[in-house]
Enzyme design. Structure first.
Site, mmCIF file in Angstrom:
data_model
loop_
_atom_site.group_PDB
_atom_site.id
_atom_site.type_symbol
_atom_site.label_atom_id
_atom_site.label_comp_id
_atom_site.label_asym_id
_atom_site.label_seq_id
_atom_site.Cartn_x
_atom_site.Cartn_y
_atom_site.Cartn_z
ATOM 1 N N CYS A 183 0.853 -1.200 0.000
ATOM 2 C CA CYS A 183 0.000 0.000 0.000
ATOM 3 C C CYS A 183 0.882 1.240 0.000
ATOM 4 O O CYS A 183 0.616 2.223 -0.694
ATOM 5 C CB CYS A 183 -0.892 0.034 1.237
ATOM 6 S SG CYS A 183 -1.926 -1.406 1.469
ATOM 7 N N CYS B 74 2.463 3.230 -3.219
ATOM 8 C CA CYS B 74 1.748 4.331 -3.873
ATOM 9 C C CYS B 74 1.343 5.413 -2.874
ATOM 10 O O CYS B 74 1.495 6.598 -3.131
ATOM 11 C CB CYS B 74 0.481 3.823 -4.563
ATOM 12 S SG CYS B 74 0.769 2.689 -5.927
ATOM 13 N N HIS B 75 0.791 4.980 -1.745
ATOM 14 C CA HIS B 75 0.127 5.933 -0.849
ATOM 15 C C HIS B 75 1.032 6.466 0.254
ATOM 16 O O HIS B 75 0.587 7.287 1.066
ATOM 17 C CB HIS B 75 -1.110 5.288 -0.220
ATOM 18 C CG HIS B 75 -2.146 4.854 -1.224
ATOM 19 N ND1 HIS B 75 -2.869 5.751 -1.963
ATOM 20 C CD2 HIS B 75 -2.566 3.629 -1.600
ATOM 21 C CE1 HIS B 75 -3.705 5.077 -2.766
ATOM 22 N NE2 HIS B 75 -3.531 3.796 -2.561
ATOM 23 N N CYS C 15 -7.349 -2.088 -5.409
ATOM 24 C CA CYS C 15 -5.922 -1.785 -5.342
ATOM 25 C C CYS C 15 -5.109 -3.076 -5.307
ATOM 26 O O CYS C 15 -4.109 -3.215 -6.001
ATOM 27 C CB CYS C 15 -5.604 -0.973 -4.087
ATOM 28 S SG CYS C 15 -5.728 0.808 -4.308
ATOM 29 N N CYS D 76 -36.943 -0.169 14.126
ATOM 30 C CA CYS D 76 -36.145 -0.047 15.348
ATOM 31 C C CYS D 76 -35.432 1.296 15.407
ATOM 32 O O CYS D 76 -35.503 2.007 16.400
ATOM 33 C CB CYS D 76 -35.107 -1.166 15.422
ATOM 34 S SG CYS D 76 -35.809 -2.784 15.777
ATOM 35 N N HIS D 77 -34.686 1.614 14.358
ATOM 36 C CA HIS D 77 -33.714 2.702 14.467
ATOM 37 C C HIS D 77 -34.306 4.081 14.184
ATOM 38 O O HIS D 77 -33.711 5.088 14.530
ATOM 39 C CB HIS D 77 -32.515 2.411 13.560
ATOM 40 C CG HIS D 77 -31.811 1.152 13.955
ATOM 41 N ND1 HIS D 77 -31.077 1.043 15.104
ATOM 42 C CD2 HIS D 77 -31.754 -0.082 13.366
ATOM 43 C CE1 HIS D 77 -30.579 -0.182 15.210
ATOM 44 N NE2 HIS D 77 -30.991 -0.886 14.176
ATOM 45 N N ARG E 270 -22.583 -6.382 10.556
ATOM 46 C CA ARG E 270 -23.550 -5.866 11.523
ATOM 47 C C ARG E 270 -24.955 -5.861 10.936
ATOM 48 O O ARG E 270 -25.922 -6.226 11.594
ATOM 49 C CB ARG E 270 -23.138 -4.455 11.974
ATOM 50 C CG ARG E 270 -23.966 -3.916 13.130
ATOM 51 C CD ARG E 270 -23.690 -4.716 14.398
ATOM 52 N NE ARG E 270 -24.699 -4.502 15.418
ATOM 53 C CZ ARG E 270 -25.828 -5.188 15.500
ATOM 54 N NH1 ARG E 270 -26.113 -6.118 14.597
ATOM 55 N NH2 ARG E 270 -26.682 -4.963 16.469
ATOM 56 N N CYS F 136 -28.417 -7.827 12.229
ATOM 57 C CA CYS F 136 -29.743 -7.238 12.401
ATOM 58 C C CYS F 136 -30.783 -8.001 11.592
ATOM 59 O O CYS F 136 -31.865 -8.322 12.083
ATOM 60 C CB CYS F 136 -29.738 -5.784 11.930
ATOM 61 S SG CYS F 136 -29.394 -4.591 13.231
#
Lengths: 109, 284
Positions: free
Chosen positions: B99, B102-103, B137, B203-204, B241, B245
């Site tokens: 990584c 390049c970065h 990448c 719910c949310h 996650r 749910c």
């Protein structure tokens, strides 16, 4: 899950003589209890950090026995009184015989 | 499984009964004493009339859990970020690149990156999550094998990249070429799934602050992902996650990395536009 065992310690760089300083330590470790079974029903062998010690200039500050019920990545926070400048030496003992060490110096002003 | 960070000095306090959690609290989140987080703010325009204010999930957690996130030494996610830093500098694949080739330094090049993902990728002609981009990448520039979606190495890297955007506002684009995917995500958000026939919104949106059995419902923002969940003692990805749910509605779930969950991730991320990037956060 992380596989690399890496100790981490935080100690203040300086203190006044006789001060109690807060020390935090963390070691990444799977802490396999030896109570669990894999998908084939075989017991996964116990593999934990079983002892942790901290010394200051050769004098023992804390000596902990760890048991299998302690969670992954054990973290300890404690206080130590520093009478003089010196070096904290931290040591973790693994079931597999490995010993992990770290040191931190502190200057007393 | 019970997970608790053991501190010698506070061992005696463990028997203290925690106050019964209710709605979101009014605490302030500052990480490492320097990164000030926006954890409550005005809802983005597309949520007009839906939510008066958007509130980070951090406010719905206990003081002990909140505190873990305020210091990188105590935030267990950072163990995984350390692993990712090693991976960042490790050459992999046929083209001899890491990584870093390049970065260079992630602490500079990755600032603000996480805040805009998921986003439209012109070349691929689809919306990319951060993990999609990392894998692009890996396969295209490094000639390496892609990482499995939401598996350890991919999550660790996502956490590392997110950590360099902490404190910056989430700002994903929902117009232009991403609009279609965003609409799809919105539809999924409001679709009732499973034997319990529950949509995300039930719910949310309608019940945040209330309890669903023992769980304290938040607004379900994902500005803190990937998140270290104490119950798993591991980093958990956004889409994993979501699967949790959806599974709890007793439905068949979508696969991680599937177009449905990418769309949902874009939509849910956009609901938190304006909140600070908190990832990698700590939740229970």
């Amino acid at each position: 899950m992380t596989t690399v065992v890496r100790p981490r310690v935080r100690v203040p760089g300086s203190a006044s003589a006789g001060d109690a300083v807060t020390i935090k330590t963390l070691i990444s470790h799977k802490m396999e209890s030896g109570q669990r079974k894999d998908s084939d029903g075989n017991i996964i062998p116990r593999s934990i950090i079983n002892r942790f010690t901290c010394d200051f200039n050769g004098e023992n500050v804390i000596d902990v026995t760890l048991e299998p019920a302690i969670s992954t990545n054990p973290y300890f926070e404690f206080e130590a009184t520093v009478p003089e400048s010196g070096e904290f030496q931290f040591t973790w003992y693994d079931d597999d015989g490995s010993v992990y060490e770290d040191t931190k110096s502190i200057t007393v002003e | 499984m019970m997970k608790k960070v053991l501190t010698v000095s506070s061992a005696l306090l463990m028997s203290t009964v925690p106050a019964l959690a209710r709605g979101p609290d009014d605490n302030t989140l500052v990480v490492n004493g320097e990164i000030e987080m926006v954890t409550k703010t005005e809802a983005p325009a597309h949520l007009d009339g839906v939510l008066p204010e958007i509130i980070s999930g951090w406010h719905y957690r206990s003081e002990e859990t909140q505190q873990l996130q305020s210091d990188d030494f105590e935030n267990p996610s950072m163990i995984f970020v350390d692993d990712a830093e090693e991976a960042w500098n490790t050459v992999e694949g046929s083209s001899g690149n890491s990584c870093a080739s390049c970065h260079e330094d992630a602490a500079e090049s990755m600032v603000g990156v996480s805040a805009t993902y998921p986003k439209w990728n012109e070349e691929a002609g689809q919306v990319y999550t951060l993990q999609n981009q990392v894998n692009a990448c890996r396969t295209e520039r490094m000639g390496a094998e892609p990482w499995a979606y939401d598996a350890g190495p991919a999550l660790n890297m996502e956490a590392l990249i997110a950590s360099h955007s902490r404190g910056m506002p989430v700002n994903v684009a929902i117009d232009g070429p991403a609009a279609e995917t965003w609409e799809q995500g919105r539809e999924i958000y409001y679709t009732r799934y499973g034997q319990l026939e529950l949509a995300c919104s039930n719910c949310h949106e309608n019940n945040n602050g209330n309890h669903i059995r023992a769980d304290h419902l938040s607004q379900g923002h994902i500005n803190g992902f990937p998140t270290y969940r104490l119950r798993n003692a591991a980093l958990i990805g956004t889409q994993s996650r979501f699967r949790g749910c959806i599974r709890d509605t007793r439905a068949e779930t979508f696969a991680t990395g599937s177009p449905e969950l990418v769309a949902l991730e874009l939509y849910v991320r956009s609901r938190g536009n304006g909140l600070s990037v908190e990832g990698p956060a700590v939740r229970n």
